[in-house]
Design an enzyme around this catalytic site. Structure first.
Site, PDB file in Angstrom:
ATOM      1  N   ILE A 249       0.825  -1.201   0.000  1.00 45.45           N
ATOM      2  CA  ILE A 249       0.000   0.000   0.000  1.00 45.45           C
ATOM      3  C   ILE A 249       0.862   1.256   0.000  1.00 45.45           C
ATOM      4  O   ILE A 249       0.548   2.238  -0.684  1.00 45.45           O
ATOM      5  CB  ILE A 249      -0.952  -0.034   1.201  1.00 45.45           C
ATOM      6  CG1 ILE A 249      -2.015  -1.120   0.992  1.00 45.45           C
ATOM      7  CG2 ILE A 249      -1.613   1.325   1.435  1.00 45.45           C
ATOM      8  CD1 ILE A 249      -2.828  -1.446   2.212  1.00 45.45           C
TER       9      ILE A 249
ATOM     10  N   TYR B   8       0.292  -8.483  15.935  1.00 48.61           N
ATOM     11  CA  TYR B   8       0.241  -7.557  14.801  1.00 48.61           C
ATOM     12  C   TYR B   8      -0.995  -6.661  14.891  1.00 48.61           C
ATOM     13  O   TYR B   8      -0.910  -5.427  14.765  1.00 48.61           O
ATOM     14  CB  TYR B   8       0.228  -8.317  13.477  1.00 48.61           C
ATOM     15  CG  TYR B   8      -0.029  -7.417  12.295  1.00 48.61           C
ATOM     16  CD1 TYR B   8       0.983  -6.597  11.795  1.00 48.61           C
ATOM     17  CD2 TYR B   8      -1.289  -7.353  11.703  1.00 48.61           C
ATOM     18  CE1 TYR B   8       0.739  -5.732  10.734  1.00 48.61           C
ATOM     19  CE2 TYR B   8      -1.536  -6.505  10.634  1.00 48.61           C
ATOM     20  CZ  TYR B   8      -0.520  -5.700  10.152  1.00 48.61           C
ATOM     21  OH  TYR B   8      -0.772  -4.840   9.096  1.00 48.61           O
TER      22      TYR B   8
ATOM     23  N   LYS C 229      -1.162  -2.442  15.312  1.00 48.79           N
ATOM     24  CA  LYS C 229      -1.881  -1.521  14.438  1.00 48.79           C
ATOM     25  C   LYS C 229      -2.933  -0.744  15.230  1.00 48.79           C
ATOM     26  O   LYS C 229      -3.165   0.443  14.974  1.00 48.79           O
ATOM     27  CB  LYS C 229      -2.529  -2.280  13.285  1.00 48.79           C
ATOM     28  CG  LYS C 229      -1.556  -3.023  12.392  1.00 48.79           C
ATOM     29  CD  LYS C 229      -0.518  -2.086  11.773  1.00 48.79           C
ATOM     30  CE  LYS C 229      -1.107  -1.198  10.692  1.00 48.79           C
ATOM     31  NZ  LYS C 229      -0.060  -0.376  10.007  1.00 48.79           N
TER      32      LYS C 229
END
Length: 320
Positions: free
Chosen positions: A32, A181, A185
């Protein structure tokens, strides 16, 4: 005609011009982040790719130039797991101001064992959250020098199913890679919202916006020279998923809009329009638990302690 009606609708394929502005995209060499950088380059802005691997950064810059004629793109070395690297980036930019930073880079591990950074922090929390936390303070003088700079933090839809454990932010007690993870985030998203509250309290011209890409698959992503191309069978197999998710080029749209659209305000959350998974970017309600200011403040204080940053000149925790 009113000023509102005179503003053209947002077009993800034709973002507004941004000549003379400077943007930094962390992890702009892949995924991204690459497409955020490519799309921002098409506006005429100078785009800097902050990457750990110089060779991959150079390949990404060359790919952008081949796709966007006349692109003003360059690279700086940035290793978010290394405090000395985050502290040096402001000098490496060789700019007198920075109009936006996109906090995009991240590490995602699929399997144990638990790994740590050189500073001893759990790798995903230390890189994805603490690295960007520290980077923000390195860049703040350059951001404050711009007329209306933005800090854009790229969270994850995966964070929606996670909750932070304030007593075990680094997963020492129960390490599960996918959960760690998601929590890293989530910590980024808490930080982005708390940062804006503190900026507003201080009367700063800098705004902080949080975005997420929804569902973004490599197999639905256009091929680029710098990126690993998905095999044709994988693309065919992923085609039905296009009804629910999208490619990484589309996953970049919320971040690009958050950088460029003057209608976007600090403290907002932006994501894809369709179920938060695909489609053009839209503002969405801040997830209920992300509005927990006590949790955000506690994370902020812990991040200050772990990084040694986020403090004012008198040593007090930065409040704006």
């Amino acid at each position: 005609m009113s000023s509102t009606s005179s503003v053209p609708p947002w077009d993800v394929h034709r973002p507004p011009a941004a000549e003379g502005r400077v943007f930094l995209v962390t992890g702009g060499n892949a995924g991204i982040g690459y497409f955020v950088a490519e799309q921002l380059s098409a506006t005429g802005a100078t785009v800097v790719l902050g990457c750990r691997d110089p060779a991959r950064a150079a390949a990404a810059a060359a790919s952008i130039r081949s796709t966007v004629p006349g692109a003003r793109v360059r690279t700086v070395r940035l290793d978010l797991a290394d405090p000395s690297s985050t502290a040096a980036v402001a000098r490496s930019l060789e700019e007198d101001r920075l109009d936006a930073v996109v906090h995009n880079a991240g590490v995602a591990l699929d399997d144990p064992p638990r790994r740590v950074t050189g500073a001893g922090h759990e790798l995903m929390f230390g890189t994805n959250h603490l690295g960007h936390f520290a980077l923000t303070w390195s860049l703040m003088p350059l951001l404050a020098a711009a007329p209306a700079a933005r800090v854009v933090t790229v969270g994850s839809f995966a964070a929606r199913s996670e909750r932070l454990d304030p007593d075990d932010l680094q997963s020492l007690g129960d390490y599960r890679p996918k959960r760690a993870y998601g929590r890293s985030k989530l910590a980024q998203m808490y930080f982005g919202l708390e940062l804006d509250r503190r900026l507003r309290a201080a009367g700063s011209p800098v705004a902080s916006v949080v975005v997420h890409p929804g569902g973004a698959l490599d197999a639905l992503t256009p091929a680029r020279p710098a990126l690993s191309a998905s095999a044709a069978p994988a693309r065919w197999a992923a085609a039905p998923a296009g009804l629910l998710v999208q490619g990484k080029h589309a996953g970049a749209w919320p971040a690009v809009r958050a950088v460029l659209d003057p209608a976007v305000r600090g403290g907002e959350l932006w994501g894809p329009r369709v179920f938060g998974l695909r489609g053009e970017p839209r503002r969405e309600p801040v997830w209920k638990y992300l509005a927990d200011r006590r949790a955000a403040a506690r994370l902020w204080d812990a991040s200050c302690e772990l990084t040694g940053t986020g403090r004012g000149p008198d040593g007090a925790r930065w409040a704006g």
